[in-house]
Write a protein that holds these residues in place. Structure first.
Motif, mmCIF file in Angstrom:
data_model
loop_
_atom_site.group_PDB
_atom_site.id
_atom_site.type_symbol
_atom_site.label_atom_id
_atom_site.label_comp_id
_atom_site.label_asym_id
_atom_site.label_seq_id
_atom_site.Cartn_x
_atom_site.Cartn_y
_atom_site.Cartn_z
ATOM 1 N N ASP A 159 -29.147 -43.228 -18.284
ATOM 2 C CA ASP A 159 -30.119 -43.201 -17.197
ATOM 3 C C ASP A 159 -29.814 -44.253 -16.132
ATOM 4 O O ASP A 159 -29.987 -44.013 -14.948
ATOM 5 C CB ASP A 159 -31.528 -43.415 -17.758
ATOM 6 C CG ASP A 159 -32.617 -43.035 -16.776
ATOM 7 O OD1 ASP A 159 -32.581 -41.889 -16.289
ATOM 8 O OD2 ASP A 159 -33.489 -43.876 -16.485
ATOM 9 N N LEU A 194 -24.310 -29.260 -8.532
ATOM 10 C CA LEU A 194 -25.099 -29.495 -7.317
ATOM 11 C C LEU A 194 -25.081 -28.274 -6.410
ATOM 12 O O LEU A 194 -25.942 -28.116 -5.553
ATOM 13 C CB LEU A 194 -24.541 -30.701 -6.545
ATOM 14 C CG LEU A 194 -24.721 -32.082 -7.169
ATOM 15 C CD1 LEU A 194 -24.075 -33.126 -6.277
ATOM 16 C CD2 LEU A 194 -26.196 -32.401 -7.376
ATOM 17 N N THR A 205 -24.257 -32.611 -12.717
ATOM 18 C CA THR A 205 -24.817 -32.826 -11.380
ATOM 19 C C THR A 205 -24.473 -34.211 -10.836
ATOM 20 O O THR A 205 -25.080 -34.654 -9.858
ATOM 21 C CB THR A 205 -26.338 -32.658 -11.411
ATOM 22 O OG1 THR A 205 -26.890 -33.554 -12.391
ATOM 23 C CG2 THR A 205 -26.735 -31.226 -11.733
ATOM 24 N N ARG A 207 -24.859 -37.200 -12.325
ATOM 25 C CA ARG A 207 -25.789 -38.282 -12.648
ATOM 26 C C ARG A 207 -25.053 -39.566 -13.054
ATOM 27 O O ARG A 207 -25.473 -40.673 -12.696
ATOM 28 C CB ARG A 207 -26.733 -37.835 -13.770
ATOM 29 C CG ARG A 207 -27.712 -36.742 -13.386
ATOM 30 C CD ARG A 207 -28.777 -37.265 -12.437
ATOM 31 N NE ARG A 207 -29.566 -38.330 -13.028
ATOM 32 C CZ ARG A 207 -30.638 -38.124 -13.792
ATOM 33 N NH1 ARG A 207 -31.030 -36.903 -14.077
ATOM 34 N NH2 ARG A 207 -31.315 -39.150 -14.288
ATOM 35 N N SER A 409 -35.855 -39.258 -9.270
ATOM 36 C CA SER A 409 -35.991 -37.802 -9.296
ATOM 37 C C SER A 409 -34.616 -37.151 -9.230
ATOM 38 O O SER A 409 -33.611 -37.802 -8.935
ATOM 39 C CB SER A 409 -36.857 -37.332 -8.129
ATOM 40 O OG SER A 409 -36.270 -37.704 -6.897
ATOM 41 N N SER A 410 -34.570 -35.853 -9.510
ATOM 42 C CA SER A 410 -33.330 -35.075 -9.432
ATOM 43 C C SER A 410 -33.687 -33.676 -8.955
ATOM 44 O O SER A 410 -33.776 -32.724 -9.738
ATOM 45 C CB SER A 410 -32.632 -35.019 -10.790
ATOM 46 O OG SER A 410 -32.250 -36.309 -11.213
ATOM 47 N N SER A 412 -33.287 -30.127 -6.590
ATOM 48 C CA SER A 412 -32.203 -29.167 -6.387
ATOM 49 C C SER A 412 -31.922 -29.010 -4.902
ATOM 50 O O SER A 412 -32.826 -28.744 -4.109
ATOM 51 C CB SER A 412 -32.586 -27.809 -6.990
ATOM 52 O OG SER A 412 -31.593 -26.848 -6.713
ATOM 53 N N ASP A 444 -33.345 -40.293 -5.314
ATOM 54 C CA ASP A 444 -32.932 -39.045 -5.959
ATOM 55 C C ASP A 444 -31.423 -39.071 -6.208
ATOM 56 O O ASP A 444 -30.641 -39.210 -5.269
ATOM 57 C CB ASP A 444 -33.307 -37.848 -5.085
ATOM 58 C CG ASP A 444 -33.093 -36.524 -5.798
ATOM 59 O OD1 ASP A 444 -31.916 -36.170 -6.040
ATOM 60 O OD2 ASP A 444 -34.085 -35.839 -6.108
ATOM 61 N N ASP A 445 -31.021 -38.932 -7.467
ATOM 62 C CA ASP A 445 -29.600 -39.000 -7.804
ATOM 63 C C ASP A 445 -28.799 -37.841 -7.216
ATOM 64 O O ASP A 445 -27.658 -38.016 -6.778
ATOM 65 C CB ASP A 445 -29.418 -39.017 -9.326
ATOM 66 C CG ASP A 445 -29.645 -40.398 -9.915
ATOM 67 O OD1 ASP A 445 -29.608 -41.381 -9.155
ATOM 68 O OD2 ASP A 445 -29.855 -40.490 -11.144
ATOM 69 N N HIS A 446 -29.366 -36.650 -7.237
ATOM 70 C CA HIS A 446 -28.647 -35.508 -6.681
ATOM 71 C C HIS A 446 -28.429 -35.687 -5.188
ATOM 72 O O HIS A 446 -27.357 -35.355 -4.659
ATOM 73 C CB HIS A 446 -29.415 -34.217 -6.950
ATOM 74 C CG HIS A 446 -29.502 -33.854 -8.395
ATOM 75 N ND1 HIS A 446 -30.235 -32.780 -8.856
ATOM 76 C CD2 HIS A 446 -28.944 -34.410 -9.498
ATOM 77 C CE1 HIS A 446 -30.127 -32.705 -10.167
ATOM 78 N NE2 HIS A 446 -29.353 -33.683 -10.584
#
Length: 498
Positions: A159, A194, A205, A207, A409-410, A412, A444-446
């Protein structure tokens, strides 16, 4: 919050694909492997169909394999990485055979080697035709399960990387638990998911890449996203797109449109074939891979379902019989050449952090990965990381009960990534994508990884390899881009060539 004191000081490997298991098996000390799903499931390595490239054929040598790799990389390969990793191919095959990988043989001694696009020789060692990744992983999983010093935590992911005074001092898990350690090894795959309809597992994705960037690690070659030319063109309900291996074209299958006419050379490098298909589709055509045997010199010399049984089974799920009909195909995101910048020991720019496999960027692939070099790199660099960690200092650990960082958050952003940073790119689309994602990147990681891809693609004004600017300039930049988190817009600083 609970500190897992049992594992204090152990190397923590985030990811359980080929790179992660190679690292675990080559370590000389107890280690923890974080596996988001049961071993062998949902790992990109297990999905690999073609196999592992190595110069072991009687008509082949390492120099030829290096040349093919550099040509596919379109001028941006790090020659030191090419020499080290490609040169290790024969030893990688030998070790994998010793570990029980059942590579398909031709006769009693020689391995059966496939030809794939942009390779000048047949050099792809494979397992059961088109189940190479699964076959290799099966053997390594057996080795891991037989080892008492490797602890696998199923359903657990990285994480956050805990850094104190610029050094790794622990890792946070998605379970809310903390492991104090000075040795974090990222092997958690790429960022293909992604995009919409990628061939990657849904967990890929980026992370781990985002965690490294937030820890201060440098990234490299983020703009280079490889599209595989031949994903199965069927409705998947938003899930992973089934792949039709490069080896199918290497075995003689041809690309045709709905009229039955060929429109490109199937054995060009992946970036060129993907662009040709994309343009043909934009002109209103459908594209098919014709793998039927006995067609006047075209098609496979053997019956498809015997040569590629796994792909035939997937096709059958969608009512397609490759023995009797062409296979509908389209390009799909398949591999990310960019990632956490590392040296040839797998060291990232943050002390205590290593990376290997698709999450890392060694410079081997340059602007466009040569087919089946990824499994080779994953195994070799997993081994290189382990050897480096084996020789690293074993410091005491006093980092107990740290403050847990806020959860990110992640969301789309697949449609936006497809539009702004797809096969054919331009300044307007990249600027729109960058402007949209950058304000979201801090939470947001994405968004962070997408913004890094878009920012690097915007900076590279030329067309090169898998990065194709329809508004490209000639020789706008010949170097590679290395950059840190602040370079994607969280702080004002321009990208600089490495």
């Amino acid at each position: 919050m609970m500190t897992l004191t049992r594992f204090a000081g152990w190397p923590v490997i985030a990811g359980a694909g080929l790179a992660g298991l190679s690292a675990a098996l080559h370590l000389d000390r107890p280690c923890v492997v974080l596996s988001p799903s049961p071993l062998g499931e949902d790992a990109a390595s297990a999905l690999a169909q073609g196999g592992l490239a190595a110069a072991i054929g009687n008509d082949d040598d390492v120099a030829l394999h290096m040349r093919d790799t550099i040509e596919a990389g379109d001028g941006l390969c790090d020659t030191r990485a090419v020499e080290a990793i490609i040169g290790a191919g024969p030893s990688a095959i030998a070790t994998l055979l010793d570990w029980g990988v059942a590579f398909t043989r031709k006769g009693e001694t020689d391995l059966d080697l496939h030809l794939e696009a942009a390779h000048s020789r047949a050099r792809i060692a494979h397992v059961s035709g088109d189940s190479s990744g699964a076959g290799i992983m099966q053997a390594l999983i057996a080795q891991v399960r037989a080892s008492s010093r490797i602890v696998v935590l199923d359903g657990v992911t990285l994480d956050h990387i805990h850094v104190i005074e610029g050094r790794v001092r622990g890792v946070w898990l998605n379970t809310g638990q903390f492991i104090p350690t000075n040795h974090c090894i990222l092997a958690c795959g790429g960022a293909g998911a992604l995009y919409v309809g990628a061939t990657s597992p849904s967990s890929n994705t980026g992370r781990g890449l985002a965690a490294a960037a937030r820890a201060g690690a440098r990234l490299a070659d983020m703009e280079f996203v490889q599209f595989h030319p031949t994903a199965l063109d069927v409705e998947t309900g938003g899930g992973r797109s089934p792949l039709i291996s490069e080896a199918v074209r290497g075995a003689g299958a041809v690309l045709i449109d709905e009229t039955g006419e060929r429109f490109t050379d199937e054995l060009h490098s992946r970036d060129r074939v993907s662009r040709a298909i994309a343009r043909h589709r934009l002109d209103g055509h459908r594209v098919f891979l014709d793998a039927r045997s006995g067609r006047g010199g075209k098609g496979l010399k053997q019956v498809f379902s015997r040569q590629f049984p796994g792909i035939a089974r997937v096709c059958a799920q969608y009512g397609i019989d490759p023995d009797r009909m062409p296979i509908p195909v389209r390009p799909a995101v398949h591999y990310h050449m960019g990632g956490v910048a590392t040296d040839l020991h797998g060291r990232a720019s943050v002390p205590g952090l290593w990376a290997c496999g698709e999450v890392a960027c060694t410079g081997l692939h340059g602007a466009n990965r040569l087919a089946s070099n990824s499994l080779l790199e994953a195994f070799v660099m997993g081994r290189a990381v382990a050897w480096d960690v084996n020789n690293a200092a074993r410091d005491r650990h006093s980092c107990q009960n740290p403050i847990r960082p806020p959860r990110l958050s992640s969301a789309s952003f697949g449609p936006q990534m497809d539009r702004g940073a797809g096969i054919l790119r331009d300044r307007e689309g990249l600027q729109a994508l960058t402007s949209y994602l950058t304000p979201l990147a801090s939470r947001d990681d994405h968004a962070l990884v997408g913004a890094a891809i878009a920012s690097a693609a915007l900076r590279r004004r030329e067309s090169r390899g898998s990065h194709w600017r329809v508004d490209g300039e000639d020789s706008a930049c010949a170097g590679r881009f290395h950059f840190t988190l602040e370079d994607i817009g969280l702080q004002e600083r321009s990208l600089e060539p490495a």
